[in-house]
Design a protein around this motif. Sequence first.
Motif, PDB file in Angstrom:
ATOM      1  N   LEU A   1       2.106  -1.942  -8.948  1.00 56.83           N
ATOM      2  CA  LEU A   1       0.881  -1.706  -8.183  1.00 56.83           C
ATOM      3  C   LEU A   1       0.434  -3.500  -7.999  1.00 56.83           C
ATOM      4  CD1 LEU A   1      -0.900   0.384  -7.276  1.00 56.83           C
ATOM      5  CD2 LEU A   1      -2.418   0.400  -9.042  1.00 56.83           C
TER       6      LEU A   1
ATOM      7  N   THR B   1      -9.739   1.011  -1.660  1.00 57.99           N
ATOM      8  CA  THR B   1      -8.578   1.509  -1.044  1.00 57.99           C
ATOM      9  C   THR B   1      -7.638   2.669  -0.686  1.00 57.99           C
ATOM     10  OG1 THR B   1      -7.275  -0.428  -2.690  1.00 57.99           O
ATOM     11  CG2 THR B   1      -5.429   1.335  -2.516  1.00 57.99           C
TER      12      THR B   1
ATOM     13  N   TYR C   1       0.669  -1.502   0.151  1.00 57.48           N
ATOM     14  CA  TYR C   1      -0.078  -0.340   0.268  1.00 57.48           C
ATOM     15  C   TYR C   1       0.810   1.215  -0.082  1.00 57.48           C
ATOM     16  CZ  TYR C   1      -4.158  -2.989   0.720  1.00 57.48           C
ATOM     17  OH  TYR C   1      -5.602  -3.545   0.328  1.00 57.48           O
TER      18      TYR C   1
ATOM     19  N   VAL D   1      -7.218  -1.496  -7.677  1.00 62.36           N
ATOM     20  CA  VAL D   1      -7.270   0.484  -7.455  1.00 62.36           C
ATOM     21  C   VAL D   1      -9.141   0.803  -7.113  1.00 62.36           C
ATOM     22  CG1 VAL D   1      -7.412   3.173  -9.205  1.00 62.36           C
ATOM     23  CG2 VAL D   1      -5.794   1.003  -9.411  1.00 62.36           C
TER      24      VAL D   1
ATOM     25  N   PRO E   1       0.526   3.297  -3.471  1.00 62.13           N
ATOM     26  CA  PRO E   1      -0.185   4.218  -3.966  1.00 62.13           C
ATOM     27  C   PRO E   1      -0.511   5.132  -3.214  1.00 62.13           C
ATOM     28  CG  PRO E   1      -1.020   2.010  -3.349  1.00 62.13           C
ATOM     29  CD  PRO E   1       0.262   2.261  -3.040  1.00 62.13           C
TER      30      PRO E   1
END
Length: 493
Positions: free
Chosen positions: A214, A222, A95, A218, A98
């Motif tokens: 990633l 999140t 995490y 998405v 992002p």
Amino acid sequence: MSAVPAPTPVRSILRSPRALSTEVLAGIVTTLALIPEVISFSVIAGVDPQVSLLASVVLAVSMSFLGGRPAMVTAAAGSVALVVGPLVKTHGVEYLMPTIVLAGLVQVAFGVFGLARLMRFVPRSVMLGFVNGLGIMIFMAQVPHVLDLPPLGYAVFAAVLLIILLLPRLTTVVPAPLVAIVLATAAVIVLNWTLPDVADEGTIGGPLPGLTALGVPVNLETLRLIWPTALSVAFVGLLETLLTAKVTDDLTETHSNKGRESWGLGVANMLAAGWGGIGGCAMIGQTVVNVKLGRARTRISTLVAGLFLLLLMTSLSDVMARIPMVALAAVMMVVAVQTVNWHSVSPATLRRMPLPETLVLAVTIIAVVATGNLAVGVGVGVLLAMVLFARRVARVLVVTRTPHDDGASVGYTVSGPLFFGSSNDLVEQFDYAEDPSRVVIDLSAAQLWDASTIAALDAVRDKYAKHGAEVAVTGLDERSSALDRRLSGFLKD
């Protein structure tokens, strides 16, 4: 009044071999001061030290081109590590990417919309508290590296200090910290001394981390998880960066583009996130090394710092691992002492300084040191400064009553700023029962600043109306008059 000069152009440095060597050597010294802190911050953030080191390379190199404050060092920083650590520990390192990307987007928006100008509201006493608190933190962070050493370790520590303090009296061609660290490292390697070194702080060497894919979906879930941390990263990074830029402006007696620095930091953080890196911001300790000890003034020094760090990671990792921590601690202790603004805490200055200013300075320092978080310390200092300022301004309100000769009217002259802190007392300044039927309130020496003031004036008008008196308000400037017309009569319950 003469304008503040702009930073030294890179072109002029490239034409001067002596100036260019100064920039290059300053960048090398800065890298050596950067390594142990970045490694230790990676432990706090819960990421691989190699990742944080590579992120620092990306940040330093990209900010050399994008940033608005030349010679200011940007890398993976402790303040950001403290913020992202809980997220990584709870939800996992996947995490992190992002989160840093979102923080970078916020920083870009901050710079594009010119919000860096908000830094003008940070009082001087808070700035000094920020600098002094940071100096204390830098010094305290080095203390563990000089405790419980063998006699040889203290000898190396003393030798490094002597070189840093005495060599500049003989020559300034080569930065004294660089000479001290090189000699200390050479002695450790050649004589096979056993002292705590950089390798003890974390894994050094090995293949460089690649681009990070990633690893989270998405979606809104999140976003819900990462946005509080991302906002914290964005604002902590901006705060520390812009304050450091202001300190660097003062050290170099030049101005810088704070808006460009803000959006540049956002772009650099997004690039660093691409390598799975922890985000970063300006690092004042390493900036002081670069600007004050290394005498750097341009982007060349920070570019060299990033490239030299990359060289150490790829080709000279074995040498980097053998740098004795006590030598780096000695350098950073000198930096810490030079970071503190000793004039601001001298007895002569404190005797002359107003008590509220001294209180803000002391509280900011205490908050920075107690929390280990520069942003928290500055936030506490700014909040206290605002409260004390509002308290002082509220006390300058003066209301003077003047009976008119005709006996049928009375005048009141109000002087001072009217806002929520002072206007609440305004209603109590009039003699409603005894005044005649016409009351003139002269506000030519006052200013109306908020809705609380308009509500207070409406309350005064209503109280006089209950006693059959007519109130005329005169002397309002154009802005205050427009505010009164827009809000008067619409603020009642």
